[in-house]
Design a protein around this motif. Sequence first.
Motif: not given
Length: 256
Positions: A68, A70-76, A78-79
């Motif tokens: 979770c 890692c996913l949050c960091w990835t989305i942030s 990309l944004v």
Amino acid sequence: MADQQKIHPVVDVEAPPLPPPPPPATAPLIPPGSSTSEKGIPLQHPPPPLQRTLPVIHSTPPKRSCCCKCLCWTISLLVLILIILGATAGILYLVFKPKLPNYSVDSLRISDLRLNLDMTLYAKFDVKITANNPNKKIGIYYEKGSRLSVWYTETKLCEGSLPKFYQDHQNKTVLNVSLTGQAQSGSTLMKALQEQQQTGRVPLDLKVDAPIAIKLGSLKLRKVKILGDCLLVVDSLSANNLISIKASNCRFRLKL
């Protein structure tokens, strides 16, 4: 029969008298725990409500897993990258003010149009095109792999390629391109072209697919494509004659 003997109790005169029996128990007029009014009338109180004891559930906050986070960091990330790219594109647009190059078909000549022995239609067209770069700060590299083709309805008559060259800022370049090709069902196609020529209006479709690279200052960007579609109406298809273009409607777009 002899008389039955009767036994009578003998009263002891000297014995002390027995105590009187206790009075019968009576219920109290005022139940315990109740109160009375000033006139002595008992006041009734409703029984207390029943209290239910609910079990206490102790909840523990969920633990965030590594996935979770890692996913949050990835989305942030990309944004953030999209924001940076958008800001960069906006700055470049304001600085360079890019404009799409435009093209025009100046002349069309048919060098050869005939039926082969295998009943295919051979066509050779010579097209003169003017390419205009209206940008003040942007140069255009025309790369290899371009395609220029002439179609009649849904049949491709001939095809060629644009030369490889660099077009400077606010420059107009005249291109002479030779297109050759063979089409199947030549007899049927030739008959349709001759019938259309009798009307004095032969519709042709000139399609452009040109890979280019943009030059911003001294920076050469990645390749993109210019896709074009020119709807032409010519008066005839006579070989070795300069064909008059009666109508021309060209549309171009940039494909990333």
